[in-house]
Design a protein around this motif. Structure first.
Motif, short mmCIF file in Angstrom:
data_model
loop_
_atom_site.label_atom_id
_atom_site.label_comp_id
_atom_site.label_asym_id
_atom_site.label_seq_id
_atom_site.Cartn_x
_atom_site.Cartn_y
_atom_site.Cartn_z
N GLY A 152 0.83 -1.47 -0.02
CA GLY A 152 -0.12 0.18 -0.29
C GLY A 152 0.43 1.32 0.03
O GLY A 152 0.61 2.50 -0.27
N ALA A 153 1.68 0.73 0.57
CA ALA A 153 2.68 2.05 0.31
C ALA A 153 3.09 2.43 -0.34
O ALA A 153 3.78 3.79 -0.80
N LEU A 154 3.52 1.29 -1.59
CA LEU A 154 4.45 1.85 -3.12
C LEU A 154 3.81 1.68 -3.79
O LEU A 154 4.40 2.07 -4.97
N ILE A 194 8.01 14.17 2.41
CA ILE A 194 6.71 13.05 2.08
C ILE A 194 5.52 12.88 3.58
O ILE A 194 5.91 13.02 5.09
N THR A 195 4.28 13.76 3.11
CA THR A 195 2.51 13.70 3.42
C THR A 195 1.91 12.83 3.10
O THR A 195 0.89 12.94 3.43
N SER A 196 2.07 11.72 2.16
CA SER A 196 1.26 11.19 1.42
C SER A 196 1.61 9.88 0.80
O SER A 196 2.70 9.88 0.18
N LEU A 197 0.55 8.84 0.51
CA LEU A 197 0.98 7.55 0.02
C LEU A 197 0.65 7.30 -0.88
O LEU A 197 -0.89 8.24 -1.65
N PRO A 198 0.28 6.49 -1.79
CA PRO A 198 1.42 5.39 -2.31
C PRO A 198 2.39 6.42 -3.05
O PRO A 198 2.74 7.19 -3.59
#
Length: 816
Positions: free
Chosen positions: A713-715, A792-796
């Motif tokens: 989910g992160a990438l 970095i404040t959001s993903l993915p």
């Protein structure tokens, strides 16, 4: 692949017997042979017909008309249902929010998300049912959609329901929150965005319903992970008593990770379809339907403020949390927001917390459970904020965490929000992780890389892993004055039935329907130790039948609860059976019961005399006349274990929302390729503590699988919608589930700090990896890109996004 530290070295306890042994999973033999039996393998009744759903192509629109006449004239069609039919047959589902929307399994008057079911067809085969959908003529009046949770709260936003787009709001304050920010030397503020991604289990939803008109009752087979609170919700909506609605769940379930908790609207629809058609009805969800219209966690905007002193002490945290629940807030939501309430301070020792919590409805698929359930979103924001607080006071992020950890001698620890943490050694876990990671060496490597113009970063996350939800947490959504009008809710229980047959074979019947967690294996290990036999002598029956098994509204397979309450119920039931066996053996051997030892399939007396357990069982069944007066013939018991501190919410909105609290620390090193935006994992270490480990192999698999879920989910993974509200990732061609090739190598280790709340000292373990992975990856990438001035404040963190951020930074454009 993952490297496991030698368990003999890693364990802090010396468990005798089968508990603690890496006993191979008993389920695997039939599964790897292809002998598992899943929902599409079931034909439990004759004359099965098949159902297909017609789904909306629009994210938002009024239904002007539905013409089903051509479909109804087909020889192979026996029934067509629309939302209007369901309104006549059932009530909307109950939900505990302040502004509840009317939610039915089929759209009524209006469609509110891409893929919402509009009509259902029952036909003689699944192919006929799908073909018949094409002859249904639906006319829509297209409406503007809104998919962003903040946009949905604006006055000019399209309105999904008559009551507006805000389903619930609460402001909660605990401890001296105003004083904390007044005293702070620094206040750190950030806004974080967490995307939607799902679980993508191997098996999609499946339901078979058989309505019995003579009894006005229905039997439902499904791969639901309940029954828990959804059984009474479905029964209530259908106007049925709970004993007239029988849920059956097979023991083989091809994964869930929370997603299958939201199969219940389809259960209700198919019960009605079976009633109207007069035949049993089967539905198997397609992969596209699952991605488009099943469930996932909320996407979230989280505005956070942290108060910190010059010496690096966290004084308080305030959050504005906006959860995007999609088109309907449906039970058990807004649990995604409030289930982690007890552990909102995470691993940190501060007593001031508060926030404003909003449940927002938009034109997306309704949200639900997903592995981590509210924790992974929250920890992403909090652990990013912790890194920012460490930076503002010029402290190493790991040392800042250690400075603020709850000390081992403070347990049991009460959080300001009402949590009762049972045990932990957070600092020890961090030090062990740094040792395995070789942290100091990586600091040097990072500086060397920066001198060479390369982007290398180190990330850390520390998380609490709550397990065995206290069902009383669902009351947090309702203000105290409203709660007083109803009945208090609480509880985290599990029921187990255990019996010894005349030939000494043993049956253990669980109240859970596992989806890959190895319940049969660990239950047989625990029972084997209690009864002095080998695990192979024990037949463990999982799955669910609400009319035949002992269960309660908190029974089921969710919230990593089996290691806490399930293991406990098995052990306590085993103690009761072993006590009966010792008393019977004492009668036969003429010895005190408390001097009888059960081992190796025999009962040994104080003078080395022994009898077989088979003789004990035979006596209990075949010769009950010689039994002690207070022992019934046969050997059978049913035990329900209840977490004692799973009590109702108090008038100050404090609740211990989970039964036990494991934890984990992760460290990761990454390198970002400035040319492609690709992120390369250089090293990954995870140290975890779930109390007493019953089976190391299963715990390792759960932690590793959880890490990969959060890593994905992160990438990679995202349920992305376009401006029209159409899902852009409804097949695996577009929804990027990573494969074994993308899986990082993870070095794992475990501490064992037993919980005083459970007889074995065990805690849940299935979600810790997922909860920590998004935060640790984001912290590492943020650290890597610090020289470029990127936060970095959001993903993915997809390659194209990283590449864009780097190019914007290089050209002086806007950065994230």
């Amino acid at each position: 692949m993952s490297e496991m530290v030698d368990q003999e070295e890693a364990s802090d306890t010396d468990n005798a017997g089968m508990v603690g042994d890496a006993f191979g999973r008993r389920e695997d033999d039939r599964l790897v042979r292809g002998e598992g039996k899943y929902m599409d393998d079931f034909d439990p009744v004759s004359n099965l017909h098949h159902l297909a759903f017609l789904r909306s192509p629009l994210a938002h629109g009024e239904i002007e008309s539905i013409d089903t006449s051509a479909t109804e004239q087909r020889d192979d069609v026996v029934c067509v249902l629309t939302g209007a039919d369901l309104v006549e047959r059932m009530d909307p589902f109950a939900v505990g929010v302040q502004n509840p929307p009317e939610y039915y399994p089929l759209a009524v008057n209006k469609v509110r998300y891409d893929g919402e079911p509009v009509a259902a067809v029952v036909a003689t085969s699944k192919y006929a049912a799908k073909d018949a959908l094409e002859s249904i003529d639906v006319k829509y009046n297209r409406l503007d959609p809104v998919t962003d949770e903040l946009e949905a709260l604006k006055d000019e936003a399209p309105q999904l329901h008559e009551g507006g787009n805000l389903a619930n709001e609460r402001t909660l304050e605990y401890g001296p929150i105003d004083e904390a920010f007044e005293k702070a030397d620094h206040v750190v503020e950030s806004e974080f965005e967490f995307p939607r991604y799902t679980s993508a289990p191997m098996e999609t939803y499946g339901v078979i319903a058989d309505y019995d008109h003579s009894a006005d009752a229905a039997t439902v087979w499904s791969n639901f992970q309940g029954p828990f609170t959804m059984h009474p919700v479905v029964a209530g909506a259908l106007g049925m008593s709970q004993n007239d609605l029988q849920f059956k769940v097979p023991s083989d379930n091809g994964g869930s990770f929370g997603v299958k908790a939201h199969i219940y609207p389809y259960i209700a629809a198919i019960v009605v379809a079976s009633e109207e058609a007069g035949v049993p009805v089967k539905w198997i969800e397609s992969r596209r339907e699952h991605l488009q219209a099943s469930a996932c966690h909320t996407d979230r905007t989280q505005r956070m403020r942290g108060a910190v002193s010059d010496d690096g002490q966290i004084l308080g945290v305030w959050v504005e949390l906006y959860d995007n629940f999609g088109a309907y807030v449906r039970a058990p939501e807004p649990g995604n927001t409030f289930r982690p309430l007890a552990n909102y301070v995470n691993t940190y020792d501060f007593n001031a917390f508060g926030g404003e919590f909003y449940a927002v409805e938009t034109n997306k698929c309704p949200a639900g459970l997903n592995r981590g359930y509210g924790c992974h979103q929250y920890y992403f924001g909090l652990e990013r904020l912790v890194d920012q607080m460490a930076d503002v006071v010029d402290m190493d992020p790991t040392e800042f965490r250690k400075r603020n950890f709850i000390d081992a001698d403070e347990f049991p620890y009460e959080t300001p929000t009402g949590g009762e943490y049972d045990s932990g050694r957070y600092a020890d876990a961090l030090e062990r992780a740094k040792e395995l990671f070789d942290y100091e060496s990586y600091l040097e490597r990072r500086e060397q890389a920066r001198e060479e113009g390369r982007y290398v970063g180190i990330g850390c996350s520390a998380i609490i892993d709550p397990s065995a939800s206290n069902m009383g947490y669902v009351s947090v959504a309702i203000p105290p004055e409203e709660r007083e009008k109803g009945y208090p809710k609480s509880g985290a229980v599990s029921s187990v039935t255990m019996m010894v047959q005349p030939d000494a074979s043993i049956v253990v019947e669980l109240d859970s329907a596992p989806s890959g967690q190895g319940h049969e294996t660990t239950a047989s290990q625990i029972a084997a130790d209690e009864l002095g036999v080998k695990p192979e002598a024990i037949n463990v029956i999982s799955g669910m039948d609400t009319n035949e098994k002992a269960w309660s509204v908190s029974s089921g397979s969710y919230s990593s609860r089996f290691a806490s309450v399930g293991h406990s119920a098995v052990k306590k039931a085993g103690e009761q059976i072993s006590s009966q066996m010792q008393r019977i053996a004492g009668e036969i051997l003429d010895a005190p019961a408390d001097e009888i030892e059960l081992a190796d399939g025999r009962a040994y007396g104080p003078n080395e005399e022994s009898i077989s357990i088979r003789q004990i069982a035979g006596t209990a069944h075949w010769n009950p006349a010689v039994l002690p007066d207070d022992i019934q013939p046969g050997l059978r018991t049913q035990y329900t274990f209840s977490m004692e501190d799973s009590t109702p919410i108090d008038k100050n909105d404090r609740i211990n929302s989970s039964g036990t609290y494991g934890y984990g620390v992760q460290l990761i090193a990454v390198e970002v390729d400035a040319t492609t935006g690709e992120i390369d994992v250089l090293d990954y270490v995870a140290v975890h503590d779930c109390g007493t480990i019953v089976n190391p192999q299963i715990v390792d698999g759960q932690v590793e699988g959880g890490i990969f879920h959060g890593f994905a989910g992160a990438l990679y993974e995202e349920l992305e919608y376009d401006s029209s509200g159409t899902l852009q990732a409804d097949t695996f061609m577009d929804y990027a589930v990573p494969t074994a090739k993308e899986a990082p190598d993870v070095t794992m280790d475990h501490l064992e700090t037993p919980s005083p709340k459970t007889p074995l000292g065990s805690k849940g373990t299935g979600e810790a990896g997922t909860e920590g992975a998004p935060a640790v990856i984001a912290n590492a990438v943020d650290d890597a890109l610090e020289p470029a001035g990127i936060e970095i404040t959001s993903l993915p963190l997809k390659p194209e996004r990283i590449w864009t951020l780097l190019n914007e930074s290089a050209t002086g454009g806007s950065a994230d």
